[in-house]
Scaffold this motif. Structure first.
Motif, mmCIF file in Angstrom:
data_model
loop_
_atom_site.group_PDB
_atom_site.id
_atom_site.type_symbol
_atom_site.label_atom_id
_atom_site.label_comp_id
_atom_site.label_asym_id
_atom_site.label_seq_id
_atom_site.Cartn_x
_atom_site.Cartn_y
_atom_site.Cartn_z
ATOM 1 N N ILE A 161 42.678 -18.353 32.709
ATOM 2 C CA ILE A 161 43.500 -17.822 31.627
ATOM 3 C C ILE A 161 44.398 -16.726 32.209
ATOM 4 O O ILE A 161 43.907 -15.749 32.773
ATOM 5 C CB ILE A 161 42.628 -17.251 30.486
ATOM 6 C CG1 ILE A 161 41.740 -18.346 29.911
ATOM 7 C CG2 ILE A 161 43.510 -16.613 29.407
ATOM 8 C CD1 ILE A 161 40.677 -17.853 28.945
ATOM 9 N N VAL A 162 45.711 -16.932 32.093
ATOM 10 C CA VAL A 162 46.677 -15.936 32.564
ATOM 11 C C VAL A 162 47.273 -15.289 31.312
ATOM 12 O O VAL A 162 48.005 -15.931 30.563
ATOM 13 C CB VAL A 162 47.774 -16.569 33.450
ATOM 14 C CG1 VAL A 162 48.753 -15.502 33.923
ATOM 15 C CG2 VAL A 162 47.145 -17.287 34.641
ATOM 16 N N PRO A 163 46.942 -14.018 31.075
ATOM 17 C CA PRO A 163 47.355 -13.361 29.829
ATOM 18 C C PRO A 163 48.827 -12.970 29.810
ATOM 19 O O PRO A 163 49.505 -13.008 30.838
ATOM 20 C CB PRO A 163 46.478 -12.104 29.820
ATOM 21 C CG PRO A 163 46.312 -11.783 31.274
ATOM 22 C CD PRO A 163 46.225 -13.117 31.974
ATOM 23 N N GLY A 164 49.278 -12.574 28.660
ATOM 24 C CA GLY A 164 50.606 -11.991 28.538
ATOM 25 C C GLY A 164 50.601 -10.592 29.124
ATOM 26 O O GLY A 164 49.551 -9.973 29.281
ATOM 27 N N ASN A 165 51.777 -10.100 29.459
ATOM 28 C CA ASN A 165 51.832 -8.747 29.996
ATOM 29 C C ASN A 165 51.677 -7.722 28.873
ATOM 30 O O ASN A 165 51.846 -8.037 27.701
ATOM 31 C CB ASN A 165 53.123 -8.509 30.782
ATOM 32 C CG ASN A 165 54.370 -8.590 29.932
ATOM 33 O OD1 ASN A 165 54.461 -9.373 28.999
ATOM 34 N ND2 ASN A 165 55.357 -7.784 30.273
ATOM 35 N N GLY A 166 51.323 -6.527 29.260
ATOM 36 C CA GLY A 166 51.229 -5.429 28.307
ATOM 37 C C GLY A 166 49.877 -5.254 27.650
ATOM 38 O O GLY A 166 49.700 -4.355 26.836
ATOM 39 N N VAL A 167 48.914 -6.110 27.981
ATOM 40 C CA VAL A 167 47.594 -5.948 27.379
ATOM 41 C C VAL A 167 46.744 -5.051 28.264
ATOM 42 O O VAL A 167 46.984 -4.935 29.459
ATOM 43 C CB VAL A 167 46.876 -7.313 27.172
ATOM 44 C CG1 VAL A 167 47.655 -8.192 26.233
ATOM 45 C CG2 VAL A 167 46.630 -8.024 28.486
ATOM 46 N N GLY A 168 45.752 -4.434 27.675
ATOM 47 C CA GLY A 168 44.827 -3.611 28.441
ATOM 48 C C GLY A 168 43.807 -4.501 29.116
ATOM 49 O O GLY A 168 44.145 -5.450 29.819
ATOM 50 N N ASP A 169 42.541 -4.244 28.857
ATOM 51 C CA ASP A 169 41.477 -5.066 29.410
ATOM 52 C C ASP A 169 41.534 -6.434 28.730
ATOM 53 O O ASP A 169 41.386 -6.548 27.514
ATOM 54 C CB ASP A 169 40.127 -4.397 29.155
ATOM 55 C CG ASP A 169 38.979 -5.132 29.805
ATOM 56 O OD1 ASP A 169 39.218 -6.093 30.565
ATOM 57 O OD2 ASP A 169 37.821 -4.761 29.544
ATOM 58 N N VAL A 170 41.750 -7.491 29.499
ATOM 59 C CA VAL A 170 41.958 -8.813 28.910
ATOM 60 C C VAL A 170 40.747 -9.332 28.144
ATOM 61 O O VAL A 170 40.891 -10.113 27.213
ATOM 62 C CB VAL A 170 42.404 -9.856 29.963
ATOM 63 C CG1 VAL A 170 43.773 -9.516 30.493
ATOM 64 C CG2 VAL A 170 41.393 -9.994 31.077
ATOM 65 N N VAL A 171 39.568 -8.896 28.509
ATOM 66 C CA VAL A 171 38.370 -9.355 27.802
ATOM 67 C C VAL A 171 38.387 -8.893 26.347
ATOM 68 O O VAL A 171 37.865 -9.579 25.465
ATOM 69 C CB VAL A 171 37.088 -8.875 28.526
ATOM 70 C CG1 VAL A 171 35.837 -9.199 27.731
ATOM 71 C CG2 VAL A 171 37.009 -9.509 29.913
ATOM 72 N N ASP A 172 39.010 -7.755 26.085
ATOM 73 C CA ASP A 172 39.066 -7.215 24.727
ATOM 74 C C ASP A 172 40.403 -7.488 24.035
ATOM 75 O O ASP A 172 40.675 -6.913 22.989
ATOM 76 C CB ASP A 172 38.825 -5.698 24.770
ATOM 77 C CG ASP A 172 37.445 -5.362 25.287
ATOM 78 O OD1 ASP A 172 36.497 -6.103 24.973
ATOM 79 O OD2 ASP A 172 37.315 -4.364 26.026
ATOM 80 N N SER A 173 41.243 -8.335 24.615
ATOM 81 C CA SER A 173 42.580 -8.550 24.078
ATOM 82 C C SER A 173 42.755 -9.955 23.511
ATOM 83 O O SER A 173 42.282 -10.935 24.101
ATOM 84 C CB SER A 173 43.625 -8.341 25.176
ATOM 85 O OG SER A 173 43.575 -7.023 25.658
ATOM 86 N N ASN A 174 43.458 -10.011 22.396
ATOM 87 C CA ASN A 174 43.864 -11.276 21.796
ATOM 88 C C ASN A 174 42.699 -12.250 21.659
ATOM 89 O O ASN A 174 41.617 -11.865 21.267
ATOM 90 C CB ASN A 174 45.032 -11.885 22.580
ATOM 91 C CG ASN A 174 46.262 -11.007 22.548
ATOM 92 O OD1 ASN A 174 46.650 -10.526 21.497
ATOM 93 N ND2 ASN A 174 46.867 -10.783 23.695
ATOM 94 N N TRP A 175 42.928 -13.494 22.007
ATOM 95 C CA TRP A 175 41.971 -14.585 21.849
ATOM 96 C C TRP A 175 41.325 -14.981 23.157
ATOM 97 O O TRP A 175 40.557 -15.935 23.229
ATOM 98 C CB TRP A 175 42.687 -15.816 21.267
ATOM 99 C CG TRP A 175 44.011 -16.070 21.936
ATOM 100 C CD1 TRP A 175 45.231 -15.618 21.517
ATOM 101 C CD2 TRP A 175 44.250 -16.778 23.157
ATOM 102 N NE1 TRP A 175 46.217 -16.015 22.398
ATOM 103 C CE2 TRP A 175 45.644 -16.732 23.429
ATOM 104 C CE3 TRP A 175 43.422 -17.450 24.060
ATOM 105 C CZ2 TRP A 175 46.215 -17.322 24.535
ATOM 106 C CZ3 TRP A 175 44.002 -18.037 25.178
ATOM 107 C CH2 TRP A 175 45.382 -17.976 25.400
ATOM 108 N N TYR A 176 41.602 -14.281 24.232
ATOM 109 C CA TYR A 176 41.206 -14.707 25.572
ATOM 110 C C TYR A 176 39.692 -14.882 25.729
ATOM 111 O O TYR A 176 39.238 -15.892 26.263
ATOM 112 C CB TYR A 176 41.725 -13.733 26.633
ATOM 113 C CG TYR A 176 43.200 -13.431 26.551
ATOM 114 C CD1 TYR A 176 44.134 -14.450 26.348
ATOM 115 C CD2 TYR A 176 43.674 -12.129 26.664
ATOM 116 C CE1 TYR A 176 45.496 -14.177 26.283
ATOM 117 C CE2 TYR A 176 45.029 -11.849 26.608
ATOM 118 C CZ TYR A 176 45.929 -12.876 26.411
ATOM 119 O OH TYR A 176 47.268 -12.593 26.345
ATOM 120 N N LYS A 177 38.926 -13.910 25.288
ATOM 121 C CA LYS A 177 37.470 -14.006 25.437
ATOM 122 C C LYS A 177 36.918 -15.166 24.616
ATOM 123 O O LYS A 177 36.000 -15.867 25.051
ATOM 124 C CB LYS A 177 36.796 -12.698 25.036
ATOM 125 C CG LYS A 177 35.281 -12.723 25.251
ATOM 126 C CD LYS A 177 34.638 -11.403 24.884
ATOM 127 C CE LYS A 177 33.160 -11.349 25.110
ATOM 128 N NZ LYS A 177 32.386 -12.485 24.685
#
Length: 155
Positions: A14-30
């Motif tokens: 999973i390659v997240p969008g820029n500007g997010v903090g910790d990806v585990v706690d961001s959006n729908w990624y986890k």
């Protein structure tokens, strides 16, 4: 594009969008990572990206190759600027496939996006047909539905 040499899909990155903090706690990624972990013998990698605010292609693409090890057995799930990075990566590297969530094809008139160097307005006009893919874009709801159906059909 599935590899023609018999390689099989065994992992997602999973390659997240820029500007997010910790990806585990961001959006729908986890949520997606947790869903994919339920598939036997399948691995899903979710990791903070270097240069998370500007998301320069000169930093992100080598990171995808060397650290995330995106290869012919990997499907890249890219979101927003991560979707753009996935398309740019697939121009020069063979991957099993890419899933694009909220992708875009320009710098959106945004100075930070312009600095990233990931403008994809020329993706299909560069003559690199061996790695060219037809991008399929999903909304978040469509992606969640896709994974939910796929997991239920494997049980």
């Amino acid at each position: 594009m599935a590899p023609s040499d018999g390689q099989h899909l065994c992992r997602a990155v999973i390659v997240p969008g820029n500007g997010v903090g910790d990806v585990v706690d961001s959006n729908w990624y986890k949520w997606v990572k947790d869903q994919l972990k339920q598939i036997p013998d399948f691995q899903c990698l979710l990791q903070n990206m270097p240069d998370p605010l500007t998301a320069r292609k000169t930093i992100w693409l080598p990171f995808m190759e060397k650290t995330l090890q995106c290869d012919e057995q990997t499907v890249i799930i890219g979101h927003s600027s991560g979707a753009v990075a996935a398309m740019r990566y697939a121009e020069t590297h063979r991957v099993y496939g890419i899933i694009l969530v909220s992708a875009y094809t320009s710098d959106l008139g945004n100075a930070t996006e312009r600095k990233s160097g990931k403008d994809i307005s020329t993706v299909h006009g560069n003559g690199r047909r061996s790695n060219a893919i037809v991008p399929i874009s999903f909304s978040l709801v469509q992606l969640m539905t896709l994974f939910s159906r796929g997991l239920n059909s494997r049980k």
